[in-house]
Design a protein around this motif. Sequence first.
Motif, PDB file in Angstrom:
ATOM      1  N   VAL A  37       0.873  -1.167   0.000  1.00  0.00           N
ATOM      2  CA  VAL A  37       0.000   0.000   0.000  1.00  0.00           C
ATOM      3  C   VAL A  37       0.912   1.219   0.000  1.00  0.00           C
ATOM      4  O   VAL A  37       1.822   1.323   0.817  1.00  0.00           O
ATOM      5  CB  VAL A  37      -0.909   0.005   1.246  1.00  0.00           C
ATOM      6  CG1 VAL A  37      -1.754   1.253   1.283  1.00  0.00           C
ATOM      7  CG2 VAL A  37      -1.766  -1.248   1.275  1.00  0.00           C
ATOM      8  N   TYR A  38       0.662   2.121  -0.951  1.00  0.00           N
ATOM      9  CA  TYR A  38       1.508   3.294  -1.099  1.00  0.00           C
ATOM     10  C   TYR A  38       0.791   4.528  -0.561  1.00  0.00           C
ATOM     11  O   TYR A  38      -0.325   4.838  -0.980  1.00  0.00           O
ATOM     12  CB  TYR A  38       1.876   3.515  -2.567  1.00  0.00           C
ATOM     13  CG  TYR A  38       2.642   2.358  -3.160  1.00  0.00           C
ATOM     14  CD1 TYR A  38       4.008   2.255  -2.972  1.00  0.00           C
ATOM     15  CD2 TYR A  38       1.996   1.360  -3.893  1.00  0.00           C
ATOM     16  CE1 TYR A  38       4.724   1.201  -3.511  1.00  0.00           C
ATOM     17  CE2 TYR A  38       2.699   0.298  -4.429  1.00  0.00           C
ATOM     18  CZ  TYR A  38       4.062   0.223  -4.236  1.00  0.00           C
ATOM     19  OH  TYR A  38       4.764  -0.824  -4.753  1.00  0.00           O
ATOM     20  N   ALA A  39       1.454   5.215   0.352  1.00  0.00           N
ATOM     21  CA  ALA A  39       0.891   6.450   0.902  1.00  0.00           C
ATOM     22  C   ALA A  39       1.024   7.591  -0.100  1.00  0.00           C
ATOM     23  O   ALA A  39       0.153   8.444  -0.213  1.00  0.00           O
ATOM     24  CB  ALA A  39       1.594   6.819   2.211  1.00  0.00           C
ATOM     25  N   ASP A  40       2.108   7.579  -0.843  1.00  0.00           N
ATOM     26  CA  ASP A  40       2.375   8.643  -1.810  1.00  0.00           C
ATOM     27  C   ASP A  40       1.887   8.211  -3.198  1.00  0.00           C
ATOM     28  O   ASP A  40       2.310   7.163  -3.709  1.00  0.00           O
ATOM     29  CB  ASP A  40       3.880   8.928  -1.838  1.00  0.00           C
ATOM     30  CG  ASP A  40       4.269  10.080  -2.748  1.00  0.00           C
ATOM     31  OD1 ASP A  40       3.359  10.749  -3.283  1.00  0.00           O
ATOM     32  OD2 ASP A  40       5.478  10.308  -2.919  1.00  0.00           O
ATOM     33  N   PRO A  41       1.025   8.970  -3.842  1.00  0.00           N
ATOM     34  CA  PRO A  41       0.540   8.617  -5.188  1.00  0.00           C
ATOM     35  C   PRO A  41       1.663   8.494  -6.219  1.00  0.00           C
ATOM     36  O   PRO A  41       1.569   7.693  -7.145  1.00  0.00           O
ATOM     37  CB  PRO A  41      -0.408   9.772  -5.552  1.00  0.00           C
ATOM     38  CG  PRO A  41      -0.771  10.401  -4.257  1.00  0.00           C
ATOM     39  CD  PRO A  41       0.386  10.175  -3.326  1.00  0.00           C
ATOM     40  N   ALA A  42       2.726   9.266  -6.047  1.00  0.00           N
ATOM     41  CA  ALA A  42       3.850   9.174  -6.991  1.00  0.00           C
ATOM     42  C   ALA A  42       4.540   7.821  -6.882  1.00  0.00           C
ATOM     43  O   ALA A  42       4.943   7.239  -7.894  1.00  0.00           O
ATOM     44  CB  ALA A  42       4.845  10.296  -6.743  1.00  0.00           C
ATOM     45  N   ASP A  43       4.662   7.300  -5.659  1.00  0.00           N
ATOM     46  CA  ASP A  43       5.261   5.977  -5.476  1.00  0.00           C
ATOM     47  C   ASP A  43       4.388   4.904  -6.122  1.00  0.00           C
ATOM     48  O   ASP A  43       4.889   3.968  -6.747  1.00  0.00           O
ATOM     49  CB  ASP A  43       5.443   5.665  -3.987  1.00  0.00           C
ATOM     50  CG  ASP A  43       6.529   6.496  -3.335  1.00  0.00           C
ATOM     51  OD1 ASP A  43       7.385   7.031  -4.069  1.00  0.00           O
ATOM     52  OD2 ASP A  43       6.521   6.610  -2.092  1.00  0.00           O
TER      53      ASP A  43
END
Length: 120
Positions: A37-43
């Motif tokens: 699960v990625y907190a940052d949309p760019a990641d």
Amino acid sequence: MQPQDYEFFRNMLLEMKNEILAKGESTLEDMSEDVEVYADPADRATAESDRAFTLRLRDRDLKLVKKIDEALARIEDGTFGICEECGEEIGLARLKARPVTTLCIQCKSKQEEEEALLKR
């Protein structure tokens, strides 16, 4: 072409096929384990882009497996190493560099020149 040449290319093609299939299995395993699960949309976007790129590579590999199977069939039917265009023998150096080829270097060069003219 000598019988030992056919055996050399059969082994080379089978090894190539086995390596590609192993890479495909590895990719499937990696992707099934990848549930982050990625907190940052760019990641997340980067991870999705990497995944799409990997899938495109595996798709290309599957197309190569088909060509390998066709080359193995040509070995079995005795047409391996014969140019489909002119009927001449394809050089061993070319076959070693690209064992799935169906054209000699002269016919392939001619084909590429014609394609380049059509693109203009």
